[in-house]
Each structure stands twice: as C-alpha cells, then as structure tokens.
Design an enzyme around this catalytic site. Sequence first.
Site, PDB file in Angstrom:
ATOM      1  N   HIS A 265       0.853  -1.192   0.000  1.00  0.00           N
ATOM      2  CA  HIS A 265       0.000   0.000   0.000  1.00  0.00           C
ATOM      3  C   HIS A 265       0.884   1.234   0.000  1.00  0.00           C
ATOM      4  CE1 HIS A 265      -3.103   2.874   1.172  1.00  0.00           C
ATOM      5  NE2 HIS A 265      -3.948   1.978   0.695  1.00  0.00           N
ATOM      6  N   GLU A 318      -7.688  -5.347  -0.072  1.00  0.00           N
ATOM      7  CA  GLU A 318      -8.270  -6.116  -1.162  1.00  0.00           C
ATOM      8  C   GLU A 318      -8.185  -7.626  -0.949  1.00  0.00           C
ATOM      9  OE1 GLU A 318      -9.906  -4.319  -2.823  1.00  0.00           O
ATOM     10  OE2 GLU A 318      -8.893  -2.763  -3.973  1.00  0.00           O
TER      11      GLU A 318
HETATM   12  N1  ACO Z   1       4.211  -7.526  -4.690  1.00  0.00           N
HETATM   13  C1  ACO Z   1       5.529  -7.425  -4.991  1.00  0.00           C
HETATM   14  N2  ACO Z   1       6.237  -6.324  -4.785  1.00  0.00           N
HETATM   15  C2  ACO Z   1       5.613  -5.274  -4.245  1.00  0.00           C
HETATM   16  C3  ACO Z   1       4.267  -5.297  -3.891  1.00  0.00           C
HETATM   17  C4  ACO Z   1       3.559  -6.486  -4.125  1.00  0.00           C
HETATM   18  N3  ACO Z   1       2.264  -6.599  -3.849  1.00  0.00           N
HETATM   19  N4  ACO Z   1       3.915  -4.096  -3.375  1.00  0.00           N
HETATM   20  C5  ACO Z   1       5.032  -3.328  -3.413  1.00  0.00           C
HETATM   21  N5  ACO Z   1       6.045  -4.034  -3.947  1.00  0.00           N
HETATM   22  C6  ACO Z   1       7.399  -3.584  -4.152  1.00  0.00           C
HETATM   23  C7  ACO Z   1       7.485  -2.477  -5.193  1.00  0.00           C
HETATM   24  O1  ACO Z   1       7.556  -3.012  -6.497  1.00  0.00           O
HETATM   25  C8  ACO Z   1       8.723  -1.764  -4.774  1.00  0.00           C
HETATM   26  O2  ACO Z   1       9.826  -2.531  -5.183  1.00  0.00           O
HETATM   27  P1  ACO Z   1      11.264  -1.810  -5.470  1.00  0.00           P
HETATM   28  O3  ACO Z   1      11.614  -1.036  -4.237  1.00  0.00           O
HETATM   29  O4  ACO Z   1      12.186  -2.958  -5.747  1.00  0.00           O
HETATM   30  O5  ACO Z   1      11.025  -0.921  -6.674  1.00  0.00           O
HETATM   31  C9  ACO Z   1       8.681  -1.855  -3.260  1.00  0.00           C
HETATM   32  O6  ACO Z   1       7.896  -3.010  -2.968  1.00  0.00           O
HETATM   33  C10 ACO Z   1       8.077  -0.653  -2.555  1.00  0.00           C
HETATM   34  O7  ACO Z   1       6.807  -0.381  -3.117  1.00  0.00           O
HETATM   35  P2  ACO Z   1       5.918   0.794  -2.542  1.00  0.00           P
HETATM   36  O8  ACO Z   1       6.605   2.101  -2.752  1.00  0.00           O
HETATM   37  O9  ACO Z   1       5.535   0.439  -1.163  1.00  0.00           O
HETATM   38  O10 ACO Z   1       4.640   0.663  -3.479  1.00  0.00           O
HETATM   39  P3  ACO Z   1       3.858   1.803  -4.277  1.00  0.00           P
HETATM   40  O11 ACO Z   1       3.406   2.870  -3.344  1.00  0.00           O
HETATM   41  O12 ACO Z   1       4.617   2.219  -5.475  1.00  0.00           O
HETATM   42  O13 ACO Z   1       2.618   0.950  -4.789  1.00  0.00           O
HETATM   43  C11 ACO Z   1       0.764  -0.528  -4.655  1.00  0.00           C
HETATM   44  C12 ACO Z   1       1.558   0.574  -3.940  1.00  0.00           C
HETATM   45  C13 ACO Z   1       0.435  -0.042  -6.094  1.00  0.00           C
HETATM   46  C14 ACO Z   1      -0.536  -0.799  -3.916  1.00  0.00           C
HETATM   47  C15 ACO Z   1       1.642  -1.803  -4.730  1.00  0.00           C
HETATM   48  O14 ACO Z   1       1.913  -2.238  -3.403  1.00  0.00           O
HETATM   49  C16 ACO Z   1       1.007  -2.931  -5.531  1.00  0.00           C
HETATM   50  O15 ACO Z   1       1.146  -2.951  -6.754  1.00  0.00           O
HETATM   51  N6  ACO Z   1       0.321  -3.888  -4.854  1.00  0.00           N
HETATM   52  C17 ACO Z   1      -0.339  -4.985  -5.534  1.00  0.00           C
HETATM   53  C18 ACO Z   1      -1.673  -4.537  -6.137  1.00  0.00           C
HETATM   54  C19 ACO Z   1      -2.742  -4.318  -5.062  1.00  0.00           C
HETATM   55  O16 ACO Z   1      -2.914  -5.129  -4.159  1.00  0.00           O
HETATM   56  N7  ACO Z   1      -3.466  -3.197  -5.214  1.00  0.00           N
HETATM   57  C20 ACO Z   1      -4.523  -2.782  -4.251  1.00  0.00           C
HETATM   58  C21 ACO Z   1      -4.043  -1.665  -3.392  1.00  0.00           C
HETATM   59  S1  ACO Z   1      -5.175  -1.246  -2.107  1.00  0.00           S
HETATM   60  C22 ACO Z   1      -6.261  -0.131  -2.804  1.00  0.00           C
HETATM   61  O17 ACO Z   1      -5.968   0.582  -3.698  1.00  0.00           O
HETATM   62  C23 ACO Z   1      -7.627  -0.073  -2.244  1.00  0.00           C
END
Ligand code: ACO
Length: 381
Positions: A265, A318
């Site tokens: 998130h 989710e």
């Molecule tokens: N699976 C694998 N890697 C992940 C995930 C995940 N679910 N979530 C974050 N990461 C990784 C990112 O790719 C990033 O990697 P890096 O540092 O090597 O580039 C690192 O963890 C840090 O990411 P964040 O900065 O915390 O994530 P960001 O704010 O950019 O994105 C998001 C948040 C889009 C929700 C992301 O966590 C994601 O894609 N999750 C999966 C999809 C999902 O579940 N979406 C629903 C969100 S809840 C809502 O909107 C109601």
Amino acid sequence: MTTTVNTPAPNPQGLAGIVAATTALSKVEGNLGRLIYRGYNIHDLAKTSTFEEVAHLLWAGHLPNSAELAAFKTKLAAHRKLSPAALSVLQALPKTAEPMDVLRTAVSADGATGEISGTPTLDQAIMLTARIPVILAAFARLRSGQTPLESRADLGHAANYLYLMTGEVPSEAQERALNAYLVMLADHGMNASTFTARVVASTQSDLASAVVAAIGALKGPLHGGAPSKVKDMLEEIRAAGGKEGAEKWLRGQLDSGQVLMGFGHRVYRTVDPRAEELKGMAELASPQEFEFASYIEDLALRLLGEYKPGRKIYTNVEYYSAVLLGSLGLPGDFFTPTFASSRVAGWTAHVLEQAANNRIIRPESDYTGPETAAFVPLAQR
Ligand code: ACO
C-alpha cells in the site's frame, strides 16, 4: 532587470508524500495503521454502523440520530431505480462487457439526462449512491438472461443490493458483513480515484463527470481492481497444486517482476486496519476459503520479506475483500464495482467539499524534453 528562474518543484514519483488537498472527511495514518472518518475510528464504525450512517456522516458531518437516519434511508430508497437512460445502455452493451465499464457508461448516461448537471449537490450525491447498486445488479441479471428485480424499500442499502443481485433476501450475518465492507471502503484520504474526482470537480464540472472519472481510476489493478485479481491468483495457485505448489507459483511471480495482488500500500507501512477487520469477517463467513487464503497470505508475506527486504509490505484491504465478497455470492468481476458502490459516498463527499472551497487543481510538470529544436517544414522532413 531581474530574471525569474522556474525552479522545478520536488517531484517524487507518483506524488508520494505530496499533500494535494485539505479534507475533514477521513485521515489515514499509515505508520500507525489508523483510519478515521470525521474522528470516528474505522474499527468502531465497521463493527456497529451501517453504510447509510457512514454516508450521512461523510456528507452531513455527523452521525445521524434515529429520526435523521429514518428520513435519510427513505430518501436513499426513493432513488433506488434504474433510469430509462441507464436501462437502454445496459441493454445495448454486450453481455461480456466488464461490469466496471458498464457502470462507468451507465453513470455517464445518467449524467447526460440533465438530472445530475450543474453545481454538485447533496441530493445528486444521494441519487448516484442509490443508483449504483441498482445498475450493477440489473447488469448482473441481464447478462445471465434474467429480468432485473425491483428494489425493496423495506431493505437497507446493503441488503437490497444482495437481494437485487441474488434474488434472495440475505441473512442478518450476510447483511452485517456487507455493511461492514461498505462502511470500511467508503473513504480513504487522497487515494487515486478520490484525487481524480476532486480534480474534475475543481474545474467546476458536474458530479456525474467526477464520478465517471473516479470509476475509471478505481478500475486499475493497482487500486480497486485488485480483489478479482486476488481471486484469480488464489484460483491459479489452487490449479498449480494448491498449498504444495504455492511457494513455486509465488516465487515465479516475484522472479518475473510481477506484484502479488492484495499486498502493499502506498500509505500503510503497517497492518491496514480494514484488512484486519475483513480478515476476521472472512474467517466467519467462509472458514474453508479462509484457511487456504490465510496459508497463502503467510507464505506471500514471508516471500515479500525475502524479495523486498525493508519495504514494509503488508496485506492490504483487497486480499480478504475477495474472500468475503465471494462468500456473499458476488461474482469476481463484481468485486471492484461493489467497491465503487461504497466509495461513491467518499467521492461525492470530496466533490462537495472541493466545490465548497475551490481552486482549480493544476499542478506543474518537470519538462524533460529538448529545450530547442530547429523546425523543419513538412516537405523537408
Ligand atoms: N508484490 C511485490 N512487490 C511489491 C508489492 C507487491 N504486492 N507491493 C510493493 N512491492 C514492491 C514495489 O515493487 C517496490 O519494489 P522496489 O523497491 O524494488 O522498486 C517496493 O515493494 C516498494 O513499493 P511501494 O513504494 O511500497 O509501493 P507503491 O506505493 O509504489 O505501490 C501498490 C503501492 C500499487 C498498492 C503496490 O503495493 C502494488 O502494486 N500492490 C499490488 C496490487 C494491489 O494489491 N493493489 C490494491 C491496493 S489497495 C487499494 O488501492 C484499495
């Protein structure tokens, strides 16, 4: 003569950490795992209140007393009808259309009839919020060759939605579960779809346009589109050998740079309080599904810790939404639209808040193209 230098503003990717608006509606404290609506903790609201009470709280600024709630429910129930414009749209669209696309198109059609035009009003917010579940359920029935049902004024917002979708009046436990879900998803600070709605409202556009745009933003898998993807993910893991094949499947995703749906998130750097509530409810609603989902959750969190050390990735709202909404008999492609039927309360409250104290939202961009390019006429290119 002084020269003004346009110093680019800080530009973190994805506007992370940028304050884009002031709001009295909800506050997300990502490090504490705390969410409040107008001061009320989400845990208290989820356990005891209905969607109608929370919509009233967001729109009117206070929790309703009994008389206010009764009047408000009557008003909401009076709008639970499909407009002729929305019905024609539903009949014209292919049965294979994605329900989020159908919802966006039907709300847009309602916006074109003149009922939701001009300066956004609370009455319009009530009308749109009442109509969204009706639109969804009508499409669910039409696509399977059934006639849409009429809403029942004796049922609350959550129960009526389940009735329209399934043709059966839900049990008290099912109604309670959906209410808790709708309460928890109703607002969440400056999330992508709410920001979208506020940007549209800031141009003095109308409420239907703001909600149509917000539906488009919610649809993406990085925002509200995740729960059906969680369902797909769990099904794929089952097909790939269930618990035994799970680690290989999850590692395959991570090795190929995919995200694991239902985790991570932008704001929460600890447990999402909504995920906690939903987890408990999913366990009660569907013990068998829960057992598998909870096993995969533990495994996914362990692997995310290994692949993304120090990133503080937790289960998001989710993940267990998928288990809970599935247990209520909703098809997977209706998970995100059901999210929309809750978040519309927040979107419309934000639009009204923006309109009451407006300045057009117009950020700047940091130009990265060339500064000068010699123009070449078409014939010489
Ligand atoms: N699976 C694998 N890697 C992940 C995930 C995940 N679910 N979530 C974050 N990461 C990784 C990112 O790719 C990033 O990697 P890096 O540092 O090597 O580039 C690192 O963890 C840090 O990411 P964040 O900065 O915390 O994530 P960001 O704010 O950019 O994105 C998001 C948040 C889009 C929700 C992301 O966590 C994601 O894609 N999750 C999966 C999809 C999902 O579940 N979406 C629903 C969100 S809840 C809502 O909107 C109601």
